[in-house]
Design a protein around this motif. Structure first.
Motif, short mmCIF file in Angstrom:
data_model
loop_
_atom_site.label_atom_id
_atom_site.label_comp_id
_atom_site.label_asym_id
_atom_site.label_seq_id
_atom_site.Cartn_x
_atom_site.Cartn_y
_atom_site.Cartn_z
N GLU A 1 53.02 56.69 -2.89
CA GLU A 1 51.87 56.28 -2.09
C GLU A 1 52.16 55.00 -1.32
O GLU A 1 51.80 54.86 -0.15
N SER A 2 52.87 54.07 -1.95
CA SER A 2 53.15 52.82 -1.24
C SER A 2 54.19 53.04 -0.14
O SER A 2 54.14 52.40 0.90
N ARG A 3 55.12 53.98 -0.36
CA ARG A 3 56.07 54.33 0.71
C ARG A 3 55.34 54.97 1.88
O ARG A 3 55.67 54.73 3.04
N LEU A 4 54.38 55.82 1.57
CA LEU A 4 53.60 56.46 2.63
C LEU A 4 52.80 55.42 3.41
O LEU A 4 52.76 55.43 4.64
N ALA A 5 52.17 54.54 2.67
CA ALA A 5 51.30 53.55 3.30
C ALA A 5 52.08 52.58 4.19
O ALA A 5 51.52 51.94 5.07
N ALA A 6 53.40 52.50 3.94
CA ALA A 6 54.23 51.61 4.76
C ALA A 6 54.54 52.23 6.13
O ALA A 6 55.05 51.56 7.01
N HIS A 7 54.24 53.50 6.29
CA HIS A 7 54.51 54.18 7.56
C HIS A 7 53.45 53.78 8.60
O HIS A 7 52.28 53.60 8.27
N ALA A 8 53.89 53.68 9.86
CA ALA A 8 53.00 53.18 10.92
C ALA A 8 51.79 54.09 11.15
O ALA A 8 50.78 53.64 11.68
N TRP A 9 51.87 55.34 10.76
CA TRP A 9 50.77 56.27 11.00
C TRP A 9 49.74 56.27 9.87
O TRP A 9 48.72 56.93 9.95
N VAL A 10 50.08 55.59 8.78
CA VAL A 10 49.27 55.74 7.57
C VAL A 10 48.58 54.44 7.20
O VAL A 10 49.24 53.40 7.06
N ARG A 11 47.26 54.50 7.08
CA ARG A 11 46.55 53.32 6.61
C ARG A 11 46.50 53.32 5.09
O ARG A 11 46.69 52.31 4.44
N GLU A 12 46.24 54.48 4.54
CA GLU A 12 46.09 54.60 3.10
C GLU A 12 46.45 56.03 2.70
O GLU A 12 46.23 56.96 3.47
N ALA A 13 47.01 56.18 1.50
CA ALA A 13 47.41 57.53 1.08
C ALA A 13 47.13 57.71 -0.40
O ALA A 13 47.17 56.76 -1.18
N ALA A 14 46.80 58.92 -0.78
CA ALA A 14 46.63 59.26 -2.19
C ALA A 14 47.29 60.60 -2.45
O ALA A 14 47.20 61.52 -1.63
N LEU A 15 47.98 60.69 -3.59
CA LEU A 15 48.70 61.92 -3.92
C LEU A 15 48.01 62.63 -5.08
O LEU A 15 47.41 62.01 -5.94
N ALA A 16 48.13 63.94 -5.07
CA ALA A 16 47.62 64.73 -6.18
C ALA A 16 48.62 65.82 -6.51
O ALA A 16 49.25 66.38 -5.62
N VAL A 17 48.77 66.08 -7.80
CA VAL A 17 49.61 67.20 -8.22
C VAL A 17 48.73 68.44 -8.20
O VAL A 17 47.70 68.48 -8.86
N VAL B 1 45.83 61.55 3.51
CA VAL B 1 46.21 60.40 4.30
C VAL B 1 45.06 59.96 5.19
O VAL B 1 44.43 60.77 5.85
N VAL B 2 44.79 58.65 5.19
CA VAL B 2 43.89 58.08 6.18
C VAL B 2 44.78 57.54 7.29
O VAL B 2 45.63 56.68 7.05
N ALA B 3 44.61 58.08 8.50
CA ALA B 3 45.53 57.74 9.58
C ALA B 3 45.14 56.41 10.24
O ALA B 3 43.98 56.04 10.29
N THR B 4 46.16 55.70 10.73
CA THR B 4 45.92 54.54 11.59
C THR B 4 45.57 55.09 12.98
O THR B 4 45.76 56.29 13.23
N PRO B 5 45.11 54.25 13.91
CA PRO B 5 44.84 54.75 15.27
C PRO B 5 46.08 55.43 15.87
O PRO B 5 45.98 56.49 16.49
N GLU B 6 47.25 54.85 15.63
CA GLU B 6 48.48 55.46 16.12
C GLU B 6 48.69 56.84 15.48
O GLU B 6 49.05 57.81 16.14
N GLY B 7 48.44 56.90 14.17
CA GLY B 7 48.59 58.17 13.45
C GLY B 7 47.62 59.21 13.97
O GLY B 7 47.98 60.39 14.11
N ALA B 8 46.39 58.80 14.26
CA ALA B 8 45.39 59.74 14.76
C ALA B 8 45.82 60.31 16.12
O ALA B 8 45.64 61.49 16.39
N ARG B 9 46.43 59.45 16.95
CA ARG B 9 46.92 59.93 18.25
C ARG B 9 48.03 60.95 18.05
O ARG B 9 48.09 61.98 18.72
N MET B 10 48.93 60.65 17.10
CA MET B 10 50.03 61.58 16.84
C MET B 10 49.52 62.90 16.28
O MET B 10 50.01 63.96 16.61
N LEU B 11 48.51 62.81 15.42
CA LEU B 11 47.94 64.02 14.82
C LEU B 11 47.39 64.92 15.92
O LEU B 11 47.62 66.13 15.93
#
Lengths: 88, 581
Positions: B360-376, B391-401
């Motif tokens: 989750e912390s590796r994901l959150a370090a990505h420019a597109w990701v504001r916050e992330a949670a994983l589930a099995v 994943v909660v996207a950053t504005p940049e992430g939302a544009r990419m999505l």
């Protein structure tokens, strides 16, 4: 794309429960593992099971090209076509 | 014939074995002791010439790995074992090493150069069990990779226990498990070397290869894992293993009762499962032949604390102090116990240990990701567990999505994660959500995260009462637009008029509720449906656009359901903060 290739693509999506992916999204001669579709070693096992169930494909340990056969949809189709009896 | 002498690892090279004693199978060739020893001498000379103290062992070949390990030890240096063969994993620990040995380094060392013209050879000295050792790396509960030191004394204690417990079983050792984890390291390399039992230098990761090896070398001890053992019966006839395995070992995670039962029924014995971890070493073992209880390994003392957490003292630990594990369970009066599952957020996917917090912390370090949670996520049709990422996207992430869609978005994040994690661990399902489903106490329940993945996906709802989510995007105003495909096969069409399939309007409202609950942090209970309009019937095989707008101030949801045919329904759903339940 041949009928067999599209059947393999559908099987991959179904057997590996791939999401957000349609058969047309899988490039016939693109690598399935690593880069490309990004499948992993467990997927290889699951795919082997699915191919066996669907096409009766037996993989042979004495086959030096085993890993090559799993490279792409194209190579799998070639393998299945050569293994299946005529007229099937 | 007398069995070969059991030699502690510390004295293995000092004592030595007869020149023709079989050490390992490399393909069809049985490598004798003199070749192994000569190879160790060559690498030892290379290591001893260098000033480097800490040596990273990145040998993909198990035989070379064993050679390199003893060469490093005999030179009085320390061995560092990377957590996997992924380039990123090797690089992540490379900084802690002074030098490395890999297949290429070993292949380029001239064979026999070390002892050329020097006779007699200087004998190897016994190793110091307290100071000699190796370091393994594993993901800890905190999310950072942990370095776990193992002295030779610890390894020797564990190998001696394996010998006492299972040393009488005949045959060489074959393996499907990798050699760079504690389990494979002990079972397929160190124990056979100490016991004078030949090991197969290859890894039988393809079932057909395993059968061929068993046919040639069996009866053998098979060092395997649940991922392999669970799938083997589907790929090959288990009967082919009959009489070819004197025992099958499995470790890395529990074997399901049904799989163990298959082996028991066909081979007359269930696999020997070994429970343990990198930190603790082996803790207990079991054979699921009618019951699922674990028996502690000789010398290991197990107790459950008042929270039900397994605590142990063990000769395989660095000292006599008690350690708590992350596993819960219950003890029986006879000393055996039952495990009930992990109590922290470290999970295992196909035997590979993963700290959810770390990913989750590796994901959150990505420019597109504001916050992330994983589930099995539980297996749907197949046997495999998968990881879902919300994943909660950053504005940049939302544009990419918006630009590349959810699959492209997920593929990019998978590539980002592949730098640190094995491919098997990478999330397979992605949900881009406006907010994570925190509860009233600010906690993120695992079940709430997992629920995000329930309501959609091909095959999950299309044959029942839920339409398939084709696309999902968030608009700049925060509202979410879902594209839903309503197939003719949907059960809901069946209940209305024969020959004139109509979707009940209430179904649309139900879908709105379902997705609103999934997408927004709704508080309290449903209180009121207002401004409700049903304007147009929904015909079978329609693609709907469902727009959901959430007003955080009032907690209201405004929705419209439309398609190319126009607007079908619209309305507002209100929620009231529940009084004390």
């Amino acid at each position: 794309m041949t009928e067999l290739e599209s059947a393999i693509k559908e099987l991959i999506i179904e057997a590996l429960e791939l999401e957000d992916l349609a058969p047309d999204d899988i490039v016939t001669d693109a690598p399935l593992f690593g880069e490309g579709l990004g499948l992993d070693s467990i997927d290889a096992l699951e795919l082997g099971i699915a191919l066996k169930k669907r096409f009766g494909l037996e993989l042979r340990s004495d086959d030096p090209d085993l890993k090559q056969h799993f490279r792409s949809v194209e190579s799998l189709a070639r393998l299945i076509a050569t293994r299946q009896p005529q007229g099937v | 014939m007398t069995p070969p002498a059991f030699l502690p690892l510390a004295g293995l090279l000092a004592r030595g074995r007869p020149a023709d004693h079989p050490v390992a199978w490399i393909g069809a060739r049985l490598v004798p002791w003199q070749d192994f020893e000569r190879r160790v001498r060559t690498v030892h000379a290379f290591v001893a010439r260098s000033d480097a103290r800490q040596w990273l062992l990145a040998c993909a070949d198990p035989f070379d790995f064993a050679v390199a390990l003893f060469a490093v030890w005999q030179a009085g240096r320390r061995a560092l074992i990377p957590p996997s063969q992924q380039p990123g994993a090797i690089e992540a620990v490379a900084g802690e090493a002074d030098a490395r040995l890999d297949d290429a380094t070993l292949a380029n060392l001239p064979a026999g150069a070390a002892d050329a013209g020097r006779t007699p050879l200087v004998p190897f000295a016994p190793l110091d069990p307290a100071h000699c050792g190796l370091d393994l790396f594993t993901s800890g509960t905190s999310g950072d990779a942990q370095r776990i030191a193992k002295s030779l004394a610890q390894l020797d204690a564990e190998v001696a226990t394996l010998q006492a417990q299972w040393g009488a079983l005949p045959g060489p050792v074959l393996a499907t498990a990798p050699h760079h984890h504690i389990y494979g390291l002990l079972f397929r390399l160190l124990w056979p070397l100490a016991a004078g039992r030949p090991f197969d230098a290859g890894t039988c990761d393809v079932p057909e290869l395993l059968l061929a090896r068993l046919a040639t070398l069996g009866p053998a001890l098979l060092v395997s894992s649940p991922a392999q053992l669970a799938r083997l019966p589907e790929l090959v006839a288990l009967e082919a293993l009959r009489g070819r395995c004197s025992a099958i070992f499995s470790s890395g995670g529990p074997l399901s009762a049904s799989v163990a039962g298959q082996y028991f029924a066909t081979l007359g014995q269930a696999p020997v499962e070994v429970y343990g971890s990198t930190e603790t070493g082996g803790i207990a073992w079991r054979r699921q032949e009618g019951e699922d209880l674990w028996t502690p390994l000789p010398g290991v003392t197990v107790r459950f604390d008042r929270d039900g957490v397994l605590c142990l003292r063990s000769p395989f630990l660095p000292d006599a102090a008690e350690r708590a594990t992350g596993d819960g369970g219950v003890a029986l009066a006879d000393g055996r116990f039952r495990l009930t599952g992990r109590i922290d957020r470290v999970v295992k996917i196909e035997e590979k240990r993963l700290s959810l917090a770390e990913m989750e912390s590796r994901l959150a370090a990505h420019a597109w990701v504001r916050e992330a949670a994983l589930a099995v996520l539980p297996a749907r049709g197949g046997t495999r567990q998968r990881l879902g990422a919300a994943v909660v996207a950053t504005p940049e992430g939302a544009r990419m999505l918006e630009a590349i869609g959810r699959r492209g978005f997920g593929d990019n994040l998978r590539r980002h994660l592949a730098h640190w994690f094995d491919a098997v661990l990478l999330p397979r399902r992605w949900r881009i959500v406006p907010a994570l489903p925190y509860n009233e106490r600010g906690k993120l329940p695992a079940a709430a995260v997992a629920a995000l993945f329930e309501a959609e996906g091909p095959g999950s709802g299309s044959a029942g009462t839920l339409p398939e989510v084709v696309r999902e995007r968030q608009d700049s105003d925060g509202s979410v637009v879902l594209e839903l495909f309503v197939p003719a096969g949907l059960e809901l069409f069946a209940g209305h008029f024969p020959g004139f399939p109509i979707l009940p309007g209430v179904a649309e409202v139900h879908w709105v509720m379902l997705h609103a609950r999934r997408l927004f942090p709704l508080r309290g209970r449903f209180s009121r449906l207002s401004r409700l309009k049903f304007l147009k019937r929904v015909a079978p095989d329609t693609t709907l656009q469902m727009r959901l707008a959430f007003d955080p101030a009032t907690g209201r949801i405004d929705f419209t359901v439309g398609s190319d045919a126009g607007t079908h329904a619209s309305g507002r759903i209100e929620f009231a903060e529940a009084a004390a339940p």
